[in-house]
Design a protein around this motif. Structure first.
Motif, mmCIF file in Angstrom:
data_model
loop_
_atom_site.group_PDB
_atom_site.id
_atom_site.type_symbol
_atom_site.label_atom_id
_atom_site.label_comp_id
_atom_site.label_asym_id
_atom_site.label_seq_id
_atom_site.Cartn_x
_atom_site.Cartn_y
_atom_site.Cartn_z
ATOM 1 N N MET A 23 0.823 -1.207 0.000
ATOM 2 C CA MET A 23 0.000 0.000 0.000
ATOM 3 C C MET A 23 0.862 1.264 0.000
ATOM 4 O O MET A 23 0.561 2.229 -0.690
ATOM 5 C CB MET A 23 -0.924 0.014 1.235
ATOM 6 C CG MET A 23 -2.045 -0.991 1.192
ATOM 7 S SD MET A 23 -3.158 -0.689 -0.177
ATOM 8 C CE MET A 23 -4.004 0.776 0.429
ATOM 9 N N LYS A 64 2.255 1.732 -3.334
ATOM 10 C CA LYS A 64 1.218 2.259 -4.219
ATOM 11 C C LYS A 64 1.126 3.786 -4.089
ATOM 12 O O LYS A 64 0.961 4.493 -5.082
ATOM 13 C CB LYS A 64 -0.128 1.626 -3.864
ATOM 14 C CG LYS A 64 -1.295 2.169 -4.634
ATOM 15 C CD LYS A 64 -2.604 1.634 -4.086
ATOM 16 C CE LYS A 64 -3.499 2.704 -3.521
ATOM 17 N NZ LYS A 64 -3.765 3.828 -4.398
ATOM 18 N N VAL A 73 3.870 5.230 -6.040
ATOM 19 C CA VAL A 73 3.506 5.168 -7.465
ATOM 20 C C VAL A 73 2.552 6.311 -7.822
ATOM 21 O O VAL A 73 2.755 7.026 -8.802
ATOM 22 C CB VAL A 73 2.829 3.807 -7.797
ATOM 23 C CG1 VAL A 73 2.178 3.855 -9.172
ATOM 24 C CG2 VAL A 73 3.834 2.689 -7.716
ATOM 25 N N ASP A 74 1.519 6.495 -7.000
ATOM 26 C CA ASP A 74 0.556 7.564 -7.270
ATOM 27 C C ASP A 74 1.251 8.917 -7.249
ATOM 28 O O ASP A 74 0.909 9.803 -8.026
ATOM 29 C CB ASP A 74 -0.579 7.533 -6.230
ATOM 30 C CG ASP A 74 -1.510 6.347 -6.452
ATOM 31 O OD1 ASP A 74 -1.340 5.658 -7.469
ATOM 32 O OD2 ASP A 74 -2.398 6.110 -5.616
ATOM 33 N N SER A 130 3.213 9.380 -10.430
ATOM 34 C CA SER A 130 2.290 9.490 -11.565
ATOM 35 C C SER A 130 1.391 10.707 -11.443
ATOM 36 O O SER A 130 0.603 10.983 -12.344
ATOM 37 C CB SER A 130 1.396 8.253 -11.667
ATOM 38 O OG SER A 130 2.063 7.097 -11.309
ATOM 39 N N LEU A 133 -1.170 10.911 -9.569
ATOM 40 C CA LEU A 133 -2.549 10.419 -9.504
ATOM 41 C C LEU A 133 -3.224 10.856 -8.203
ATOM 42 O O LEU A 133 -2.672 10.673 -7.131
ATOM 43 C CB LEU A 133 -2.569 8.888 -9.589
ATOM 44 C CG LEU A 133 -3.961 8.288 -9.725
ATOM 45 C CD1 LEU A 133 -4.422 8.322 -11.168
ATOM 46 C CD2 LEU A 133 -3.998 6.867 -9.200
ATOM 47 N N THR A 137 3.185 0.483 -13.306
ATOM 48 C CA THR A 137 2.754 0.565 -11.907
ATOM 49 C C THR A 137 2.849 -0.758 -11.152
ATOM 50 O O THR A 137 3.147 -0.768 -9.962
ATOM 51 C CB THR A 137 1.293 1.055 -11.829
ATOM 52 O OG1 THR A 137 0.472 0.179 -12.611
ATOM 53 C CG2 THR A 137 1.169 2.461 -12.372
ATOM 54 N N VAL A 138 2.606 -1.877 -11.837
ATOM 55 C CA VAL A 138 2.559 -3.145 -11.089
ATOM 56 C C VAL A 138 3.930 -3.590 -10.603
ATOM 57 O O VAL A 138 4.032 -4.295 -9.608
ATOM 58 C CB VAL A 138 1.913 -4.288 -11.908
ATOM 59 C CG1 VAL A 138 0.449 -4.022 -12.122
ATOM 60 C CG2 VAL A 138 2.612 -4.498 -13.238
ATOM 61 N N GLN A 156 -9.231 -2.524 -3.687
ATOM 62 C CA GLN A 156 -10.128 -1.383 -3.525
ATOM 63 C C GLN A 156 -9.975 -0.398 -4.692
ATOM 64 O O GLN A 156 -9.050 -0.515 -5.485
ATOM 65 C CB GLN A 156 -9.850 -0.680 -2.206
ATOM 66 C CG GLN A 156 -8.415 -0.172 -2.098
ATOM 67 C CD GLN A 156 -8.095 0.317 -0.705
ATOM 68 O OE1 GLN A 156 -8.781 -0.027 0.227
ATOM 69 N NE2 GLN A 156 -7.066 1.118 -0.577
ATOM 70 N N SER A 172 -8.970 2.658 -5.111
ATOM 71 C CA SER A 172 -7.754 3.443 -5.336
ATOM 72 C C SER A 172 -6.668 2.586 -5.986
ATOM 73 O O SER A 172 -5.903 3.055 -6.818
ATOM 74 C CB SER A 172 -7.257 4.042 -4.032
ATOM 75 O OG SER A 172 -6.892 3.024 -3.147
ATOM 76 N N THR A 173 -6.612 1.305 -5.613
ATOM 77 C CA THR A 173 -5.634 0.419 -6.230
ATOM 78 C C THR A 173 -5.950 0.220 -7.708
ATOM 79 O O THR A 173 -5.056 0.197 -8.557
ATOM 80 C CB THR A 173 -5.639 -0.944 -5.506
ATOM 81 O OG1 THR A 173 -5.390 -0.705 -4.134
ATOM 82 C CG2 THR A 173 -4.586 -1.869 -6.059
ATOM 83 N N GLN A 176 -7.402 2.323 -9.589
ATOM 84 C CA GLN A 176 -7.035 3.547 -10.299
ATOM 85 C C GLN A 176 -5.538 3.564 -10.592
ATOM 86 O O GLN A 176 -5.115 3.868 -11.698
ATOM 87 C CB GLN A 176 -7.432 4.773 -9.479
ATOM 88 C CG GLN A 176 -8.914 5.094 -9.595
ATOM 89 C CD GLN A 176 -9.445 5.851 -8.390
ATOM 90 O OE1 GLN A 176 -8.688 6.328 -7.554
ATOM 91 N NE2 GLN A 176 -10.761 5.955 -8.296
ATOM 92 N N THR A 177 -4.755 3.192 -9.598
ATOM 93 C CA THR A 177 -3.297 3.173 -9.778
ATOM 94 C C THR A 177 -2.908 2.318 -10.972
ATOM 95 O O THR A 177 -2.063 2.681 -11.765
ATOM 96 C CB THR A 177 -2.616 2.625 -8.514
ATOM 97 O OG1 THR A 177 -2.914 3.482 -7.432
ATOM 98 C CG2 THR A 177 -1.107 2.553 -8.694
ATOM 99 N N HIS A 178 -3.545 1.146 -11.110
ATOM 100 C CA HIS A 178 -3.152 0.220 -12.160
ATOM 101 C C HIS A 178 -4.035 0.336 -13.401
ATOM 102 O O HIS A 178 -4.097 -0.587 -14.217
ATOM 103 C CB HIS A 178 -3.143 -1.208 -11.627
ATOM 104 C CG HIS A 178 -2.191 -1.385 -10.479
ATOM 105 N ND1 HIS A 178 -0.863 -1.052 -10.566
ATOM 106 C CD2 HIS A 178 -2.381 -1.826 -9.221
ATOM 107 C CE1 HIS A 178 -0.271 -1.295 -9.415
ATOM 108 N NE2 HIS A 178 -1.170 -1.756 -8.578
#
Ligand SMILES: [Zn+2]
Ligand SMILES: [Zn+2]
Lengths: 412, 350
Positions: free
Chosen positions: A197, A200, A203-204, A207, A209, A317-318, B309, B311-312, B314-316
C-alpha cells in the motif's frame, strides 16, 4: 535451429569469458534467482547463491537467455513462495517504452494475427481488423525514439526521488534494461519494509494520480449571497512537492504557449497570449486567477492538468507495488537483444548511450539472412534498413537481429 | 536531537498510558494478577471495566481518575479486553483509547508531541523552514506507514508538502497520525496468544462485557452476500472486465486478479469462474483452476483474497471511470452491496 545454436554459443562464450563483468547484487544470499534456460527452454526459479562465484559458475554451466533476481530479501530464498520468509524489498521502478506514447508511434513493431495471419505495423490492435481475433504474435524493436522517451520519463522520476523523496544520489541506482527501457532501484534501508500500500502511494505520487487540486469540484465556490472576492488567492501554489512541479511547468507553458497549445489543453480564449507577463505575475505568482480578463480558474485548471501529464513519470505501476518481483540482473544479457542490462550513474542519464555502452559482443562477424529490419545504430555504426538480404555484420548486430527474430544465421 | 528530552510525568502517563514508561511505573508498583481480587484494588478494577464498557457503548474511555488508579487501570483494561476473546471488543477498545489520546494531544505543546512521537520511534523534527507555516517535518516513511489506510484524499502523499523526504504537517495532523500508532500498539498488545488463568472476577466482568457487545453488534447485522450472483449490480470496472473476459480479450494480471477475486468474493463458485476464462487464447485449465482456487482460499495459504479497492484499481488503470454511485464508495464490493440493496424492491431477474 542453427540460429538457436548460434545464440547459445554466443551467450555461452560471454558467460565463460566475461563473467567477471557480472557484479554481485546487494545482499545476494538473501535473494531469489530465476533463469530462462536456453537449452531446456524453461524457466527455473527459487534458486539461491551464497556468493557471486557460485552464480557465475552457474551462468557459464547452464547458459540462460535471461537472468533475474528478486527485489525482495528472504530468510530462505530457495523455499516455495509461502515459506520464503519475506524480510523486505528494494523500491524498484520499471520504465518501458511499451507504457509510453512515443513519437515513432511504434511503427517499427510488427504484429501478426494468430488466427488468420493478417499482419500490420505499429501499435498492436485490440482485435484483428480482418477476423476479429484477439491473439497476436508481435515483433518489437528497441528504437532510439522509444528509448529516448523512456529516458525522459526516467529523468523526471529520478528528479522526484532526489528532491521530493530525499534519497541521496548514491542510493538511486539507474540501469538500462537491455531492451526498451530503464530500471531505477532504491536500496536504502528505510524503504525495505514499505508494504504494498505504501509503495502504491509512491507510485501515485510519481504518476501525479489523485491530485486533489485538479479535481472537478471548483474549489473557489462563491459563497451564497456574497459577491465573489475578486482574485482570491485559493490558487497560489507553494514551493513544495507537486505544487512546485506544477508551478514550474505552468510557468514554462505560459511563456511558450502557442494558439495550438491552448487548443490542445481545451481553451478557446487566447487572452493569455496577449498578457503573458500579467498572467505570470498576478495569476501564477499571486494566485489571483480572476484578475486578468479572459483568464479564469478554469484556465488554471486546464493548464495544470496538461502540465501534470507532462511532469509525471510514466512507470509500469505493477512492478513497483509487487513485493516479490523478479527483475533482470545487472550485467547479464537480455535474451531479446543480446544487449546487457547496464548500470550507470544517475547524473549521466542524459548522456548515456545504450547502443554503445550496453553492447556485449565486441569482436568478430557473422553472416545473417535478414527478413526485415529497420535502420539501427550499434557501437557508433549505422546499419540497415534491410529487407530479404544476406549480410555479414559485426557480431553484436548479428546477435541483435537473430535475438529479435528478424534474421537467421546464414552460415558459420 | 538538539532539544532537551521531555521526561514523562505521572500526569502524562495518566493521559497516555500506552507509553513505554508505563511498564516501568507498573514494575515499581509490583501489581500481581492474583491481587486484583483484593478489595483495595477495587477502584482500579472498576476503572478498567469502565474503560472497556465506554469503548463498547460510545467509543470513549470514560472520565479520568486519580493517577494511582488511572495508570494501572490501563493494563488491567487490556487484560479484561483479552479475556473477552472477542475481536469486536478488542478492536473497538483500541480505537477508543486512540481517539481519546488524539483529543488530548491537541492541547500539548510541540515538545511533548515530539516526545510522544519519539516513543514510537518516529523520524520527526520541528520545522525550522520559515517559508512553511507548518510546525513539523516527518519522514515520508513514517507518514506512509500511518496513512495508507486513511481514505480521505487529503492524506494521499501526492497532496502533501513533500520535500527532501520530509512531509510537512501541522500539530492536528501529527496528532491524528499518532492516533493510528496508538491504536496499532494497543491492538498488538491485545493479540496475546497465550492467555493466563484469569481470576474469577475478571472472567465474570469479561462475560458481562461480552453480553453488552452482543446487544450492540446485534443491531449491526453482519451482512453476507445472497446466493444468486446479480450481474446488473456489478460496478463499471467489473462490467468491463467481465465483458472482456467473456469475449476472450486479453486482461492484465491485475485485471484478471480483480475479476476473479470479486466473483469469488460475491459467492460465485470457483468452477463457474474457471468457465469464464475458458475463452482466453492462453487458457490453461490446470493453471487457471489452481489460481482461482488459490484466490478462493482453497489452496496454499488458505486465506481468501479480497478484490482490490478502488484506489488500487485507479493506480493500475483498471478503473474505467466512475458513475454516481462509484463516487460514494471506496470498494467495488461495497458498490455491489449497495446496488443489491437498492434493488431489493424490484423483482429478481436472472
Ligand atoms: Zn485475424
Ligand atoms: Zn520507437
Amino acid at each position: 535451429m542453427a540460429s538457436r545454436e548460434f545464440i547459445y554459443e554466443k551467450f555461452a562464450d560471454y558467460y565463460s569469458n566475461s563473467s567477471l563483468n557480472v557484479p554481485p547484487p546487494t545482499l545476494m544470499a538473501q535473494r531469489e534467482f530465476g533463469f530462462f534456460l536456453l537449452k531446456e527452454r524453461a524457466m527455473v526459479r527459487h534458486k539461491s547463491f551464497m556468493g557471486i562465484k557460485d552464480l557465475r559458475r552457474f551462468l557459464s554451466d547452464t547458459v540462460p537467455s535471461d537472468v533475474y533476481h528478486s527485489c525482495a530479501y528472504y530468510e530462505n530464498p530457495s523455499f516455495e513462495m509461502d515459506k520464503k520468509g519475506w524480510l523486505g524489498a528494494d523500491l524498484v521502478f520499471d520504465i518501458d517504452a511499451d507504457h509510453i506514447p512515443t513519437s515513432c508511434n511504434k511503427i517499427h513493431d510488427e504484429w501478426t494475427c494468430g488466427k488468420c495471419g493478417f499482419a500490420g505495423k505499429g501499435i498492436t490492435p485490440e482485435t484483428c481488423p480482418v477476423c476479429g481475433g484477439v491473439k497476436f504474435d508481435t515483433k518489437t524493436w528497441p528504437c532510439e525514439l522509444c528509448l529516448n522517451s523512456a529516458k525522459e520519463e526516467t529523468v523526471k522520476l529520478v528528479d522526484m526521488l532526489e528532491k521530493d523523496f530525499g534519497f541521496a544520489s548514491k542510493e538511486i541506482r539507474v540501469f538500462f534494461s537491455g531492451h526498451r527501457g530503464y530500471h531505477v532501484q532504491v536500496e536504502a534501508e528505510a524503504v525495505r519494509t514499505l508494504d504494498a500500500m505504501a509503495r502504491k502511494e509512491v507510485v501515485d505520487y510519481v504518476s501525479g494520480l489523485g491530485l486533489a487540486l485538479l479535481e472537478e469540484q471548483a474549489p473557489e465556490k462563491p459563497v451564497a449571497g456574497k459577491r465573489r472576492r475578486r482574485g482570491s488567492s485559493v490558487f497560489s501554489l507553494h514551493d513544495f512537492g507537486w505544487n512546485k512541479r506544477l508551478k514550474a511547468g505552468m510557468q514554462k507553458f505560459i511563456l511558450n504557449a502557442t494558439r495550438d497549445d491552448l487548443r490542445t489543453v481545451g481553451l478557446r480564449s487566447y487572452a493569455l497570449l496577449q498578457n503573458r507577463e500579467a498572467v505570470l505575475s498576478r495569476c501564477l505568482e499571486e494566485g489571483r486567477w480572476n484578475s486578468v480578463k479572459g483568464v479564469s480558474v478554469e484556465t488554471w485548471r486546464r493548464i495544470a492538468r496538461h502540465v501534470k501529464e507532462l511532469e509525471s513519470a510514466k512507470i509500469d505501476t505493477v512492478v513497483t507495488t509487487d513485493l516479490h518481483r523478479l527483475i533482470r540482473m545487472n550485467g547479464t544479457l537480455h535474451g531479446k537483444t543480446g544487449l546487457l542490462k547496464k548500470e550507470f550513474p544517475a547524473e549521466r542519464l542524459t548522456s548515456f548511450d545504450p547502443f554503445v555502452e550496453a553492447v556485449a559482443f565486441k569482436g568478430g562477424t557473422a553472416k545473417v539472412s535478414i527478413s526485415d529490419a529497420p535502420e539501427f545504430r550499434l557501437s557508433g555504426k549505422v546499419f540497415g534498413p534491410y529487407k530479404n538480404e544476406v549480410v555479414e555484420l559485426p557480431m553484436a548486430a548479428a546477435v541483435l537481429l537473430v535475438c529479435k527474430g528478424r534474421a537467421e544465421v546464414a552460415e558459420k | 536531537m538538539q532539544m532537551e528530552t521531555v521526561i514523562f510525568t505521572e500526569n502524562d502517563l495518566a493521559k497516555y498510558p500506552f507509553l513505554k514508561d508505563t511498564a516501568e511505573y507498573m514494575k515499581k508498583l509490583g501489581l500481581k494478577i492474583e491481587e486484583l481480587e483484593n478489595p483495595e484494588m477495587a477502584p482500579i478494577l472498576d476503572r478498567a471495566q469502565e474503560r472497556v464498557k465506554e469503548a463498547i457503548l460510545s467509543l470513549g474511555v470514560g472520565k479520568k481518575r486519580e493517577n494511582h488508579v488511572e495508570i494501572p487501570s490501563f493494563p488491567v483494561a487490556i487484560m479484561l479486553a483479552i479475556a473477552t476473546k472477542n475481536s469486536f471488543i478488542k478492536k473497538r477498545y483500541a480505537l477508543a483509547e486512540a481517539k481519546q489520546a488524539f483529543s488530548d494531544m491537541q492541547f500539548e505543546n510541540n515538545e511533548r508531541i515530539m516526545a510522544i512521537a519519539a516513543d514510537f520511534d518516529w523520524n520527526i523534527a520541528l520545522n525550522r523552514d520559515l517559508t512553511v507555516p507548518l510546525e513539523f517535518a516527518l519522514s515520508f516513511i513514517d507518514y506512509l506507514r500511518n496513512t495508507t489506510h486513511l481514505r480521505d484524499k487529503n492524506w494521499k502523499l501526492v497532496n502533501r508538502l513533500l520535500a527532501n523526504g520530509k512531509v510537512y504537517l501541522n500539530k492536528h495532523d501529527v496528532a491524528r497520525l499518532l492516533q493510528e500508532e496508538v491504536q496499532h500498539r494497543i491492538e498488538k498488545k491485545l493479540e496475546a496468544k497465550e492467555l493466563p488463568n484469569f481470576p474469577e472476577k475478571i472472567t465474570v466482568m469479561a462475560e458481562h462485557l461480552l453480553e453488552l457487545a452482543r446487544e450492540k453488534i446485534g443491531k449491526q447485522e453482519m451482512e453476507g452476500f445472497p446466493k444468486v450472483v446479480s450481474q446488473s449490480a456489478f460496478p463499471p470496472c467489473i462490467v468491463a472486465l467481465y465483458e472482456a473476459a467473456s469475449k476472450g480479450r486479453h486482461l492484465s494480471h491485475v485485471g484478471r486478479f480483480t475479476l476473479t477475486a470479486f466473483l469469488v468474493n460475491i459467492g460465485m463458485p470457483p468452477e463457474k469462474v474457471t468457465e469464464l476464462f475458458k475463452s482466453f487464447s492462453d487458457y490453461n485449465e490446470r493453471l487457471t483452476r489452481y489460481q482461482i482456487e488459490h484466490i478462493a482460499g482453497e489452496r496454499g495459504s488458505r486465506t481468501q483474497y479480497t478484490s482490490p479497492q478502488c484506489s488500487t484499481l485507479q493506480t493500475h488503470a483498471v478503473c474505467t471511470g466512475s458513475d454516481a454511485l462509484c463516487r460514494r464508495v471506496h470498494h467495488p464490493l461495497t458498490y455491489y452491496r449497495i446496488k443489491l440493496r437498492q434493488r431489493t424492491n424490484e423483482s429478481p431477474k436472472k
